[in-house]
Each structure stands twice: as C-alpha cells, then as structure tokens.
Design a protein around this motif. Structure first.
Motif, mmCIF file in Angstrom:
data_model
loop_
_atom_site.group_PDB
_atom_site.id
_atom_site.type_symbol
_atom_site.label_atom_id
_atom_site.label_comp_id
_atom_site.label_asym_id
_atom_site.label_seq_id
_atom_site.Cartn_x
_atom_site.Cartn_y
_atom_site.Cartn_z
ATOM 1 N N LYS A 40 0.817 -1.224 0.000
ATOM 2 C CA LYS A 40 0.000 0.000 0.000
ATOM 3 C C LYS A 40 0.850 1.274 0.000
ATOM 4 C CE LYS A 40 -0.792 0.167 4.974
ATOM 5 N NZ LYS A 40 -1.429 -0.591 6.005
ATOM 6 N N TYR A 41 2.145 1.117 0.294
ATOM 7 C CA TYR A 41 3.034 2.283 0.258
ATOM 8 C C TYR A 41 3.785 2.404 -1.077
ATOM 9 C CZ TYR A 41 2.176 2.237 5.264
ATOM 10 O OH TYR A 41 1.582 2.247 6.484
ATOM 11 N N THR A 43 3.299 3.612 -3.809
ATOM 12 C CA THR A 43 2.515 4.560 -4.601
ATOM 13 C C THR A 43 3.373 5.786 -4.890
ATOM 14 O OG1 THR A 43 1.745 5.716 -2.655
ATOM 15 C CG2 THR A 43 0.399 3.869 -3.407
ATOM 16 N N ASN A 44 2.847 6.632 -5.753
ATOM 17 C CA ASN A 44 3.578 7.842 -6.124
ATOM 18 C C ASN A 44 3.877 8.742 -4.929
ATOM 19 O OD1 ASN A 44 3.845 7.157 -8.741
ATOM 20 N ND2 ASN A 44 2.081 8.340 -9.472
ATOM 21 N N ASP A 45 3.019 8.633 -3.879
ATOM 22 C CA ASP A 45 3.246 9.470 -2.696
ATOM 23 C C ASP A 45 4.594 9.173 -2.047
ATOM 24 O OD1 ASP A 45 0.862 10.609 -3.066
ATOM 25 O OD2 ASP A 45 -0.222 9.490 -1.511
ATOM 26 N N TYR A 46 5.032 7.936 -2.173
ATOM 27 C CA TYR A 46 6.276 7.538 -1.500
ATOM 28 C C TYR A 46 7.435 7.335 -2.476
ATOM 29 C CZ TYR A 46 3.153 7.095 2.412
ATOM 30 O OH TYR A 46 2.239 7.380 3.386
ATOM 31 N N GLU A 49 11.850 11.099 -6.349
ATOM 32 C CA GLU A 49 12.238 11.604 -7.673
ATOM 33 C C GLU A 49 13.760 11.702 -7.729
ATOM 34 O OE1 GLU A 49 10.029 12.408 -10.033
ATOM 35 O OE2 GLU A 49 8.214 12.171 -8.838
ATOM 36 N N TRP A 56 10.841 3.582 -3.545
ATOM 37 C CA TRP A 56 9.746 3.972 -2.651
ATOM 38 C C TRP A 56 10.278 3.934 -1.219
ATOM 39 C CZ3 TRP A 56 9.286 0.527 -6.664
ATOM 40 C CH2 TRP A 56 8.388 0.861 -7.700
ATOM 41 N N HIS A 58 9.074 4.595 2.827
ATOM 42 C CA HIS A 58 7.974 4.919 3.752
ATOM 43 C C HIS A 58 8.495 5.038 5.192
ATOM 44 C CE1 HIS A 58 4.691 3.871 6.579
ATOM 45 N NE2 HIS A 58 4.109 4.813 5.881
ATOM 46 N N GLN A 127 15.649 12.805 1.196
ATOM 47 C CA GLN A 127 14.286 12.480 1.587
ATOM 48 C C GLN A 127 14.243 11.961 3.021
ATOM 49 O OE1 GLN A 127 11.564 13.200 -0.444
ATOM 50 N NE2 GLN A 127 10.573 12.876 1.527
ATOM 51 N N TYR A 131 12.221 13.756 6.138
ATOM 52 C CA TYR A 131 11.264 13.094 7.034
ATOM 53 C C TYR A 131 11.664 13.340 8.483
ATOM 54 C CZ TYR A 131 8.699 10.467 3.432
ATOM 55 O OH TYR A 131 7.897 10.109 2.386
#
Lengths: 141, 406
Positions: A40-41, A43-46, A49, A56, A58, A127, A131
C-alpha cells in the motif's frame, strides 16, 4: 550501536571483498534480503524523484523513533537503500538529521556512481533527512 | 585505400584509454560520438592562432575566421547536398534547430485548430517544441503510431493527414529502435497536400548518406557532436522559400540589416537565423569532422556499422531471455534490449564496471517505452570505430549480468 558504529561495521563487511564483482554481488544479496515494503506504500506518494530506478520510501514514527521501509525496482538500488535503512532506521529525528554518512564513500561505491546515479542516492538521503526534520517538529509540539 | 580498424581507432585518442583498469568499450555513440584528433586540433588551433569574432571586424583575424566559418557552411551544404549555402543555418544543435522551426514556422503558419503531425518514436526534442507551439496557438498535436517491430504505420499516417495539417515532423532514424523511416514516401505524401516536412536527422546523419534534395524534405536538422564534431553546434537546413517566409527566432547581432528604435530590418539568409555570436569554433570543427567522415567514406562507414550491428544482434538474440526492441529490416546501428528480468539500470551499472559504456533508461523517448510498456532499455549504439571483438564482449557482458542477477 550508534550510527557511526553501524557505518564502520558496514565498511568492514565490504572491506573483505577486493574484487568489485564480489562487492556488487554482496550488494545484490543485501538488496534481495531486504524485506519488501507494504504494497500500500508502493505509490507515487512515496516515490523518490531523481533516481534512474524507482525507489519507494515509507517512514513511520513511534515513541520518538523513525523507522523506514523501502523498495526499488532495481536490485543494486535496493541494496543501497537497504544499507541506508540499516544505518538510519530506528533512530531519533535528531540522530538522522545530524548523521554524517561516510560509509558509502568508504565501501568504494561512491566513485562508481555516475552523477545521475549519485543524484539518486543523494535524493534518497535528502528524503530521509526531510522526514526526520518533519518528525522533529512534531516532537517539539 | 581503406583504413584498417587499427588505423581508424588510432585517429580517436579517447578510445585507447582504460576504465576501471579495463579497455574502454564505447557503445554510447547515439548519445555522443568521440572526436578524431583532426577535429580536436582544428578547434584548438583556431583558439591558438586565428580566434576573432566572425563577420564583425575589418582586421585580418576576423576576416580569416569568417572565411573559415563560411567555408564550413559550404562543407555542410555539400555534405547534405543542399542546393544553396543560404539554406544552411548554424544552430546550437538538433534541439535548437527544431525549436527555431517550431517558433518561426509556427508564428507564421499555425493557428487555432491547426494540426502538427509527429511520430510516436520521436525523442523529446521532436515532441516538446511542438507541444509548446500547440499550447501557444491552441493547435493540436497528432501522433503517427508504430508497430511492434518499430515500423511507422503508414496507412495511419495517410489517414492522419488533414486539411488542418500544417507540418509533419519525423525522425529519419529512431534513437531507441534504430528504425530508418521511409522519409521519401513521407515527404511525397505530405507534399501532395502542400504540407512541409521536418526531418530530425540526429540519429541518421552519422550513419550514411543524407541528401536533402533526394529526401525532398523541407527542413533537416542535426547535431555536430553526433557526427564526430564538437558539441554546441548543429545545423538547420531549410528550403529557401520557407526560411525566407519565416520570421526570425531570436533577435540580436548579425541577424539584422538595419536597426533604429523605430524599426529593424533583418539580414538575409542564413544570417537572419543566426543571432548573436555563433559557436563558430564548433561550426569550423564540424566541417573538419565531415571532411574526416568523407575521407573514411560514408558507404564504408555504413557498411562497417551494418556488419557490427548484425554481429551484436545475432549474439544478443542468442542469449535466452534477451528481448530486443526495434527489429526493422532497415536500421541504423542502434540496439535496444532488456536482459531478461534484469532492470536496465542494474545491467548498465555492471556493464560499466566491465568497461562497457552503454546507455540505460528511456533515452529521452518516454513514449516509445510506454508503447512497449517497459520502464526503459539498455541501448548499445555502435560507431564505425567499434570492433567485432567489442560486439562479442558486449554479449558476454550481458550473459554475465544475467547470471549475477539470476
């Protein structure tokens, strides 16, 4: 162990190998053995770039400690992320923000990473630190 | 007498170097080619002995360098067989040539609801300038599809041509698939409707004979650095009637005839499109590169590259699990592939350690990757200075990569 102690340990593990091929094979093993990120992680949110391969990442934050899980579609990248997580996961935001990451240089991988590749690496580190910064403001509140 | 491969390689100083202690196997020629000593020394000597700005001075050096610059234009004219020197504009490269046409042609001829036709195998430089034009003018970008082999769908092309089509922009050869497109057929179809055609020659100019009159194209663009010349120079060939009619792209020195604050008149072709100080050292270096290629022989080069491509294709195809993208009959020496399930980035990284320089990723042609539903490929792009042994080394490197990641 402190962040630096783990970095030294990783450096020693890589020092066993003289041949670059063995170093990469070891990195591939590390990449393979990293537990996969929860689907579920993925995804583009995680997505980070700035990497030639997809990464990815998280974070989760509990009792003042940040833990990371990650994945990549390329195995060498997976290995590099796994090492970053080994060094930086399970730490306080302050520890992460203040960390001086020297192990990548010492294990002899940095000079082999071309600018776009090391940008990918830099993007991952950036990144992770972002965080940490975000969670540190949470703690202060 | 043809030069031996050893003699050819000796012309390129960089080829004898080692990377990670291994002989360099340079298979990234589609990104940029290496430079022969004659080009390197021509540019260095220009800076050493005759440097001055072109078309500016009354003094000896400026005259001398202006003469060399105009001679370089003539060399390009002959090389692509343009009918007039005025049709050869020096630019900064393929991208800047296409942007020039997209702006200048677009300003004059493209309006709301008009259509620009490109192909699905273009690299970003032949997509984005047209998208920007379409956005500016509320025009529509239409795309000619290609099949699994990497061949343009010519029937669909004919169907896409409409009364609103203002220009067709298509690659002479695909930088990913290697396909050589049927330009003569494309121009013939477009010209029946009076539509001009821009041919992107970034990946064709270095591989054989390009004759703009024979292709019957209206614009032909390429970069110097992909044909053994310096970076930062390119060519925009344009049919005189179009270049005459198009407004200038950028304003500045050399492109003007007369400047007052009330009104400026523009210089004649080709200077109208060469605003500011051009990259004259690179343009002069490019002429030397073209002379060098001519001295080797363009057919000789095409023949050598075809032979090397055949070996590479055969050897890579023989490896179980390797998928090759772009299997047209008529190809330039570019081979895109994926080694089984190995990520192209992993493969490229390990090949690099073996001294083999390839490109990995989308090759600035994301729509091509989307067409096949893949994240990218490994691309080996071959030049005439590559050797048969290097083709075998590539295949054996790929085998080793696949074993490592198996």
């Amino acid at each position: 162990m402190t962040i630096n102690e783990i970095q030294d340990q990783v450096t020693e593990e890589f020092a066993i190998f003289d041949d670059w091929l063995d170093k990469y094979n070891y990195l591939i093993d590390i990449g393979r053995s990293m537990p996969s990120i929860d689907i579920k992680y993925k995804t583009n949110d995680y997505l980070i770039e700035g990497c030639q391969s997809k990464v990815w990442l998280h974070p989760s934050f509990e009792n003042g400690i940040i833990s990371f899980s990650a994945d990549s579609d390329a195995i060498i990248t997976r290995g590099i992320v796994a090492l970053l997580i080994k060094v930086l996961s399970g730490r306080t935001p302050e520890e992460i923000m203040n960390a001086d990451l020297y192990f990548i240089d010492r294990i002899g991988l940095k000079q082999n990473l071309s600018p776009t590749r090391s940008n990918g690496l830099l993007a991952m580190v950036k990144q992770i630190k972002l965080y940490a910064l975000a969670f540190s403001t949470k703690t202060q509140k | 007498m043809n030069k031996s491969i050893e003699e050819i390689r000796a012309d390129f100083p960089i080829l004898s170097q080692k990377v990670y202690g291994k002989p360099l196997i340079y298979l990234d020629n589609g990104a940029t080619t290496q430079k022969p000593e004659v080009v390197i020394s021509r540019v260095a000597n220009l800076f050493r002995h005759t440097n001055a700005n072109v078309h500016r001075g009354v003094h000896l050096l400026s005259d001398n360098v202006s003469e060399q610059y105009e001679a370089a234009r003539e060399t390009v004219r002959q090389y692509i067989n343009a009918s007039k020197k005025e049709e050869v504009v020096f630019t900064a490269g393929t991208t800047s040539s296409i942007n020039t046409v997209a702006f200048s042609f677009g300003e004059k001829y493209v309006g709301e609801g008009d259509e620009i036709l490109v192909s699905a195998m273009e690299h970003h430089a032949n997509i984005v300038p047209w998208q920007m034009l379409c956005e500016r003018k509320k025009a529509i970008l239409k795309v000619i599809p290609f099949n699994d082999q990497g061949l343009l769908d010519m029937e669909e092309y004919k169907r896409l041509i409409s009364s609103r089509t203002k220009l067709v922009a298509v690659a002479h050869a695909s930088n990913v698939l290697g396909t050589i497109n049927p330009i003569k057929e494309i121009t013939a179809i477009a010209h029946k409707e009076g539509i001009p055609v821009l041919v992107d020659g970034a990946q064709s100019i270095q591989h054989g004979i390009v004759d703009v009159q024979d292709l019957d194209c209206d614009f032909f663009v390429f970069s110097g650095h992909k044909i053994y010349g310096p970076t930062g120079v390119g060519v925009l060939y344009g049919r005189e009637k179009w270049l005459e009619a198009m407004p200038p792209y950028q304003g500045g020195g050399d492109m003007v005839a007369n400047v007052t604050f009330a009104r400026t008149t523009y210089n004649d072709l080709p200077f109208k499109f060469e605003a500011g100080t051009t990259n004259y050292p690179a343009a002069i270096g490019l002429a030397t590169a073209l002379d060098y290629v001519t001295s080797i022989g363009r057919e000789e080069i095409a023949g050598r590259e075809k032979h090397l491509l055949e070996i590479a294709t055969r050897e890579l195809s023989a490896i179980s699990g390797v998928r090759i993208y772009g299997t047209a009959q008529d190809k330039v020496s570019v081979i895109s592939f994926l080694p089984g399930e190995v990520h192209q980035y992993d493969a490229g990284m390990i090949l690099d350690k073996m001294g083999i320089a390839v490109r990995t990723g989308t090759h600035c042609a994301q729509p091509v990757m989307d067409r096949y539903g893949i994240p990218g490929t490994v691309r080996a792009s071959i030049a005439f200075y590559n050797t048969e042994e290097e083709m075998y080394a590539l295949a054996s490197g790929v085998r080793q990569v696949m074993e490592m990641f198996a």
